[in-house]
Write an enzyme that holds these catalytic residues in place. Structure first.
Site, PDB file in Angstrom:
ATOM      1  N   GLY A 189       0.787  -1.226   0.000  1.00  0.00           N
ATOM      2  CA  GLY A 189       0.000   0.000   0.000  1.00  0.00           C
ATOM      3  C   GLY A 189       0.827   1.287   0.000  1.00  0.00           C
ATOM      4  O   GLY A 189       0.290   2.367  -0.199  1.00  0.00           O
ATOM      5  N   HIS A 218     -13.662 -10.597  -7.078  1.00  0.00           N
ATOM      6  CA  HIS A 218     -12.512 -11.424  -7.422  1.00  0.00           C
ATOM      7  C   HIS A 218     -13.069 -12.704  -8.046  1.00  0.00           C
ATOM      8  O   HIS A 218     -13.716 -13.491  -7.379  1.00  0.00           O
ATOM      9  CB  HIS A 218     -11.701 -11.745  -6.166  1.00  0.00           C
ATOM     10  CG  HIS A 218     -10.546 -12.654  -6.424  1.00  0.00           C
ATOM     11  ND1 HIS A 218      -9.241 -12.286  -6.216  1.00  0.00           N
ATOM     12  CD2 HIS A 218     -10.493 -13.922  -6.897  1.00  0.00           C
ATOM     13  CE1 HIS A 218      -8.444 -13.291  -6.541  1.00  0.00           C
ATOM     14  NE2 HIS A 218      -9.180 -14.294  -6.951  1.00  0.00           N
ATOM     15  N   ARG A 237      -0.554 -23.432 -10.172  1.00  0.00           N
ATOM     16  CA  ARG A 237      -0.597 -24.587  -9.267  1.00  0.00           C
ATOM     17  C   ARG A 237      -2.052 -24.925  -8.968  1.00  0.00           C
ATOM     18  O   ARG A 237      -2.950 -24.232  -9.393  1.00  0.00           O
ATOM     19  CB  ARG A 237       0.093 -24.210  -7.961  1.00  0.00           C
ATOM     20  CG  ARG A 237      -0.463 -22.867  -7.429  1.00  0.00           C
ATOM     21  CD  ARG A 237      -0.271 -22.653  -5.982  1.00  0.00           C
ATOM     22  NE  ARG A 237      -0.506 -21.277  -5.603  1.00  0.00           N
ATOM     23  CZ  ARG A 237      -1.680 -20.763  -5.252  1.00  0.00           C
ATOM     24  NH1 ARG A 237      -2.768 -21.509  -5.291  1.00  0.00           N
ATOM     25  NH2 ARG A 237      -1.806 -19.497  -4.886  1.00  0.00           N
TER      26      ARG A 237
END
Lengths: 451, 166, 166, 451
Positions: free
Chosen positions: A165, A208, A292
């Protein structure tokens, strides 16, 4: 198929992979640190090798130790699970040099997709939708203004060298730009000794959303639809589900085409997850790729019926997707996963220690992935995930009802867990309605604190 | 029974009672012993059972017949020190790999039972990822036993040598 | 047993005790050992916890606000006899049903606190499947308390009256 | 939908039904005997009512106690589970008289299908394949010879009043008939005071195959395919699977038509199971019908994705099958169930007592239905089933591999269980090849005893 596989991981994912191997008739080798001597992944493997003391760097992240274990156990392949060495291209290279198959993409691909800017450019070349922004570093305010006009406000300035940030500013209007540019630059220079900035489109209240892909070693790629992972706290996912209410069949199909093309161009292999932010208009923007298996892979397994870990092993063994997958992939019902962490449900402090009672829910449409047990120990050295609770219903409403029922019957004593937090989230009207974005947890926790 | 037998028995019983032994069998045929202590306070059944069932029998390196079969016994979880071990120091492997007793095939072993070693003296080699790592003794003393054999796979922390410190 | 045997036994027992071993078998045939540890008296991890969490809070009849709400407290699983209960006899319901204190609405109760009842005297009615079942006292004595209220749902074994036996 | 349902059962099926209700937003009432005070079905119900002492006749089979509990708890419906009162037509009648919906068929149907000869005749009228045999009692040897010629040898003579093998004779050739007829007659007369005999076709080495049906209250019927239940010991099923390797798609479709027609004619309602024997030529012969949910229903749930218990509740609430079921029912993969009993794995003696450790397997495709837990108690009063372990794989081979893995990770201490027996069966080559009939267990156990 491989004769013998070493699982270079611990906890529930190690057990998950070991079980997949056993079911395929592959002999299994577990590795463990001294802190995990009594773990179930050790207990249920055919062989187990202690590779070092508790600290991650000395054991699970200790490449020579893992490779030596693989050599003395004489395995054909290593499955890295998630986290730990799973996205370590150097490790994959050492595996290759040691003539051990790494179950995952080739190190070149891992390296490419592991560097954010390179991955972004690769996806851009492959015509995947990426977050609009500057091409590299912006040096001047004029540059910044020009890019911002092109991208459209709001934009975000980020420190090239940065993270956490610092050196980061959201710019909502042109008037603010000069001041915020200077502020970000100064902060970055101060924090990282490098004031260079780049600019991206800023997505307000994004979701998301990620897509599961499988690619074989013969150039074939499929997507196994999306997962909705917006319920996260400080970028730690808490609840995942599939399908996403926000992805229409049309968008799903478009993304499938885009991803199959881009993954083929990149030369991707094995299982991978492509993460996107979705804005209020349901546009998706690539953020990064995880090369992965994911923690949340079971929700995809539930709705597709495909065993992703077995698929990984079969791909690594050279099989073609057409041999591995059913002819037609389709979404069946709705699945949700809760990550049960050993942590305080309000303070989020990790809660290591001795488990004194452990009762898992069962029944129709309930899956528990865990390596914990009554009188197991949660060591203080590793992450706090102790179980994954996955439910599968005919629709989201049934899945939610199942999850509430299952959470109520999941009993852990001796350590704190996130179960009460999950129970509270499942009571939340916005969550139940599917109306949330990645800011959900922050708002939810703020309201709880007030209440 | 002879008086001294009875006296011995009395002593035994008092002795067992004093130690809260609840049950005691002995069978000198080929030595069987069975002892059960009184249960502490109230008998909570407890899940010690499960912990034992799940935890305390780690499938150590090579529990099945394989190249790595012999390691299990020497694993650090094995039964606590026997009397024979009293006063001994154990050199443990600092890494996973393959044990070699000598610097090259056919050469003499670095050390043998009965040898006296100095702290820091090379006592064996562990090969890991093609690298030959010389392992030094971490104490001075007499090598009492070598606990592993040439070419044997070794896990982290495995006991290699028993040394009687000087 | 020879003195040295006893001495060995003593050492063994002390060793086992020091390690909180509760049971110990040995069989030198081909070396069998069986050990059982004590459940730690304190902080016994055990699953007493789970039993408690799962078992001991039965959601008795009407735990939630409902017509059947008041039964929980009087359920036979409720906290064991308080001091007040010392010496009292409890008449328990022999069936599931609805409790009535009097033979018909508006009529006087069969019994009240302070009444003396004979064994076999009708003390209330339990309605089950529209049948009015007269419940008799199974002891003679003084009614100390009525533990349920008119019209209350009653489960099997629930305490109805406390009686101080004559 | 019902507001409140009482579950008139105990153990895993009580918990199964309670969870289905909870997921549907129905308030739940458990009943329990004094022996089950600490059971999970009591713990996880909204309300729980003690209905009597441990003995079955005094509690779970005590109709007035169950009905009174339903009345004081003010429920809309009672789900009987399996066993206990589930096939008691009188109980269903009392429910009806008490204005409480019984979740199952109407008492008339239960009564019809509960009497073997009536059920047989009803199925015959409905043109379902029944075991050929005499129409009622055979009085003379001439009658017997005539019937045997028609039916074809081998045949079996059974005592009308009988049971337990007495008054029963298998006749393989005509020459034997007179002698065996007399023997059976004399034995029956002796044992039951009634020497009357009837005759049926005798099936050599039959398989036990059953079909799941669902019928709504509007005359609609579907079958949810078959279950193979030949692995049984003394008529107690141990392992069930679906689909059966012996049922071809053609046979499956034929049986579906036959059953839909016959169930509609009989006026069947709710879930039911029609049991058949299959001979070496793959012909099926009706033996009996179970007018309730079965222990082994989860294998059907796994391969169809249909929640049978929820379907029962929705049917009882008047919904139509078309609202309850997906448009197209199809078989997905292969499912196997092991019944985990608290009994000695070789001697089969029941093993009641305190459980001291209980660890259930989990992971992909593994379902455990149980009401047991660590420190739970197996009371000596009831049946010995403590858990059902169900696996679901893409095919039978994967299901078998999963089951082996799961059995290995199912740990129970304190009581004996059938887990080692199941492990041994899964090692058996004939079982693995699917080559077995209802005589499997007898042969298997005989071989083990010899070994």
């Amino acid at each position: 198929m491989f004769r013998k596989v070493l699982v270079a991981n611990r906890g529930e994912i190690a057990l998950r992979v070991l079980n997949a191997c056993r079911e395929m008739g592959i002999r299994t080798v577990a590795v463990y640190s001294e802190a995990d001597r009594n773990s179930l992944h050790v207990r249920f493997a055919d062989e187990a090798i202690c590779i070092g003391p508790p600290r991650l760097a000395d054991s699970y992240l200790n490449v020579p130790a893992v490779i030596s274990a693989a050599e003395i156990a004489d395995v054909d392949a290593i499955h890295p699970g998630y986290g730990l060495l799973s996205e370590n291209a150097n490790f994959a290279e050492v595996c290759r040099a040691s003539n051990i198959k790494f179950v995952g993409p080739p190190p070149e691909v891992t390296r490419l997709m592991g560097e954010k800017e390179k991955a972004r450019q690769a996806m851009k070349r492959a015509k995947a939708p990426i977050l609009p922004g500057s091409e590299g570093v912006i040096s001047t305010i004029e540059d910044a203004e020009e890019t911002a006009e092109k991208v459209g406000y709001p934009v975000i300035l980020k420190a090239k060298a940065g993270g956490g940030g610092r050196g980061m500013r959201v710019v909502r209007e042109r008037e603010e730009l000069p001041k915020l540019f200077h502020a970000a630059h100064a902060e970055a220079a101060n924090a990282f000794g490098n004031g260079e900035l780049y600019m991206e489109k800023y997505i307000e209240q994004p979701r998301h959303i990620e897509f599961q892909v499988l690619a074989d070693e013969h150039g074939n790629v499929v997507t196994l639809f999306e997962r909705e992972c917006s319920i996260q706290r400080r970028h730690q996912k808490l609840i995942e589900e599939s399908p996403s209410l926000q992805v229409t069949p049309k968008l799903r199909e478009e993304m499938s085409h885009t991803l199959c093309r881009s993954m083929a161009e990149i030369g991707y292999q094995n299982a991978g997850t492509v993460e996107f932010l979705m804005d209020a208009n349901h546009h998706l923007y690539f953020i990064e790729m995880n090369t992965r298996i994911q923690v949340e892979h079971p929700v995809t397994e539930a709705i597709t019926g495909v065993d992703l870990v077995k698929a990984q092993l079969r791909i690594a063994d050279g099989e073609r997707l057409e041999e591995i997958l059913p002819r037609k992939l389709e979404i069946r019902g709705h699945a949700i996963e809760c990550r049960i962490n050993a942590e305080h449900p309000r303070k989020f402090t990790p809660s290591a220690g001795q488990i004194t009672a452990f009762h898992v829910p069962g029944g129709n449409g309930v899956r528990v992935d865990t390596a914990q047990y009554a009188e197991g120990v949660v060591p203080p050295y590793y992450d706090s995930l102790i179980a994954k609770l996955i439910v599968h219903g005919v629709d989201r409403a049934e899945a939610i009802a199942k999850m509430e029922c299952a959470l109520n019957q999941f009993i852990v004593r001796g350590v704190d867990t996130s179960i009460p937090l999950h129970q509270a989230i499942f009571q939340d009207e916005e969550f139940r309605a599917g109306k949330f974005d990645t800011g959900f947890m922050e708002r939810f926790l703020a309201e709880r604190t007030e209440a | 029974m002879k008086p001294q037998d009875i006296e011995e028995l009395r002593q035994l019983i008092e002795f067992l009672k004093a130690h809260q032994v609840a049950e005691f069998d002995l069978d000198r045929g080929d030595v069987k012993i069975r002892l059960k202590f009184q249960e502490a306070a109230h008998s909570s059944p407890g899940l010690a059972d499960l912990a034992r069932a799940l935890g305390s029998v780690p499938t150590a390196l090579g529990q099945a017949p394989s190249a790595t079969a012999s390691a299990a016994a020497a694993s650090p979880t094995a039964v606590p020190a026997e009397d024979l071990d009293a006063g001994l120091h154990f050199v443990q492997s600092p890494m996973v790999g393959t044990f070699y007793a000598s610097p090259s095939p056919g050469a003499a072993s670095f050390v043998s039972s009965g040898d006296y070693v100095e702290k820091g003296q090379v006592i064996c080699i562990i090969e890991a990822m093609k690298l030959m790592n010389e392992i030094e003794s971490d104490t001075a003393g007499e090598i009492v036993r070598c606990l592993v054999t040439n070419g044997q796979p070794i896990e982290f922390g495995q006991r290699l040598f028993a040394i009687r410190p000087a």
